[in-house]
Scaffold this motif. Structure first.
Motif, PDB file in Angstrom:
ATOM      1  N   LEU A   5       0.834  -1.205   0.000  1.00 43.76           N
ATOM      2  CA  LEU A   5       0.000   0.000   0.000  1.00 43.76           C
ATOM      3  C   LEU A   5       0.866   1.250   0.000  1.00 43.76           C
ATOM      4  O   LEU A   5       1.786   1.374   0.811  1.00 43.76           O
ATOM      5  CB  LEU A   5      -0.910   0.028   1.235  1.00 43.76           C
ATOM      6  N   LEU A   6       0.564   2.180  -0.911  1.00 45.94           N
ATOM      7  CA  LEU A   6       1.211   3.492  -0.914  1.00 45.94           C
ATOM      8  C   LEU A   6       0.132   4.550  -0.749  1.00 45.94           C
ATOM      9  O   LEU A   6      -0.831   4.587  -1.511  1.00 45.94           O
ATOM     10  CB  LEU A   6       1.965   3.726  -2.225  1.00 45.94           C
ATOM     11  N   THR A   7       0.288   5.384   0.260  1.00 48.15           N
ATOM     12  CA  THR A   7      -0.685   6.458   0.504  1.00 48.15           C
ATOM     13  C   THR A   7      -0.092   7.792   0.061  1.00 48.15           C
ATOM     14  O   THR A   7       1.034   8.135   0.403  1.00 48.15           O
ATOM     15  CB  THR A   7      -1.069   6.541   1.993  1.00 48.15           C
ATOM     16  N   VAL A   8      -0.880   8.529  -0.720  1.00 54.25           N
ATOM     17  CA  VAL A   8      -0.459   9.835  -1.236  1.00 54.25           C
ATOM     18  C   VAL A   8      -1.544  10.855  -0.921  1.00 54.25           C
ATOM     19  O   VAL A   8      -2.694  10.696  -1.336  1.00 54.25           O
ATOM     20  CB  VAL A   8      -0.224   9.776  -2.757  1.00 54.25           C
ATOM     21  N   ASP A   9      -1.178  11.861  -0.161  1.00 50.35           N
ATOM     22  CA  ASP A   9      -2.123  12.947   0.090  1.00 50.35           C
ATOM     23  C   ASP A   9      -1.690  14.166  -0.714  1.00 50.35           C
ATOM     24  O   ASP A   9      -0.546  14.277  -1.142  1.00 50.35           O
ATOM     25  CB  ASP A   9      -2.196  13.291   1.581  1.00 50.35           C
TER      26      ASP A   9
END
Length: 364
Positions: free
Chosen positions: A178-182
């Motif tokens: 999982l990669l989270t990008v805000d």
């Protein structure tokens, strides 16, 4: 009965909705159009998970200061044209699709409502491209993401910082796939406000709006040009229209803090320390960086907040990158330093919205 104590303590992230095992939570709009969760006491089993899951109130998700910062521009000019700034999201999304992964982000549905969707092909991915200055509904998206992760699919999640925090709080554990990008968030107006704004324009011009672009590059970057795709009544062919100055009230009001959710003015995520793996946004203040990179069609800042990116070999292959100082990158974006300020017309706009006076909002 609500999972929050005050409205300022609820960012509308839907973590509580996702975690409830007995479907006791529903979201309802208040008088100003902002959606808030309510607990059905006839269904509630008193587990208190809806309150414990709330990172906005509890602050349980760790935040980290960026370790590296880059000016970034997508190498694909076609992707760059449909991106709001430098097209970093487009490069990341292409990488994940090429890897057989799934991309989550905000799109308009058939009713022009902003909702988070999953994309596994280019057609759905195009719906996510571009900034949408309105709060998206995440429904049961966090639960869906957990299912994909359990299947060992690579997942890219993009959203507001509070949505990233909600996802991490819901999952409870870290996932290597999982990669989270805000994105650097200026605050979120309500979906109801945007929906009624769209209806206002449709009625006035006797048209059906099929797409709304807040950040067209018709005059290059960083110009703010709004484009509307629509069909006229009894005409199935798509067309673009230009709004008059009085009709464009949504974006100017938004940029001056007159449309955002009350919690945005108390945002715990508007700081140099981030909850996501990567933060992206326009590179404001780039003039002080003496860049060699081409910026005429958009320039993004890309903050690497931890080493999670290293688990995705080739993630940056679609980008032209130029390293910059983290402090310079942070300094140019107000919302990387402090929450948005409440606009001096917020109360007046909301009262007019409550009364349904969109003509008055436009004239003001």
């Amino acid at each position: 009965l609500t999972p929050y104590s005050e409205k300022e303590n609820c960012c509308g992230c839907h973590a509580c909705y996702n975690v409830c095992r007995v479907d006791a939570i529903t979201f309802k709009d208040d008088e100003y159009g902002f959606a808030y969760p309510f607990i059905d006491e006839t269904k509630c089993i008193g587990c208190n998970m809806c309150r414990e899951i709330c990172d906005f109130q509890n602050g349980s998700i760790a935040k980290t200061k960026p370790i590296e910062a880059y000016a970034a521009v997508n190498k694909d000019e076609d992707v760059l044209k449909i991106s709001s700034s430098g097209g970093v999201f487009g490069a990341f999304a292409k990488y994940f699709l090429d890897q057989g992964g799934v991309v989550f982000g905000c799109a308009y549905n058939e009713n022009m409502e902003p909702v988070h969707i999953s994309a596994e092909n280019d057609k759905d991915l195009k719906k996510i491209h571009g900034s949408k200055y309105v709060q998206s509904n995440t429904y049961n998206i966090y639960a869906k993401i957990k299912e994909y992760l359990a299947q060992h699919r690579k997942v890219l999640f993009t959203g507001t910082p509070c949505q990233v925090a909600a996802l991490k709080s819901y999952l409870g554990v870290d996932y290597n796939n999982l990669l989270t990008v805000d994105f650097v968030c200026h605050g979120v107006p309500s979906a109801s406000m945007f929906k009624k704004y769209i209806s206002y324009l449709e009625k006035k011009h006797e048209m059906k709006i099929t797409d709304y672009c807040f950040r067209s590059k018709a005059r290059g970057w960083p110009a703010y040009v709004q484009e509307i795709k629509c069909t006229k009544q009894h005409n199935v062919s798509a067309m673009n229209i230009k709004l008059g100055a009085e009709e464009e009230f949504y974006l100017p009001y938004y940029l001056k803090g007159n449309l955002s959710r009350p919690s945005c003015f108390e945002c715990r995520y508007a700081s140099p320390e981030r909850v996501s793996d990567i933060t992206i946004g326009d590179f404001w203040g780039y003039q002080q960086a003496s860049l060699k990179i081409k910026i005429s069609q958009g320039l993004s800042i890309c903050l690497l907040n931890n080493s999670m990116y290293s688990k995705f070999q080739g993630l940056f292959a679609g980008l032209n990158l130029e390293r910059v100082e983290v402090d310079l990158a942070v300094r140019g974006n107000r919302q990387l330093n402090a929450p948005e300020c409440k606009g001096d017309r917020w109360d007046q706009v909301m009262e007019n919205f409550k009364k349904g006076n969109f003509d008055d909002i436009a004239k003001e």
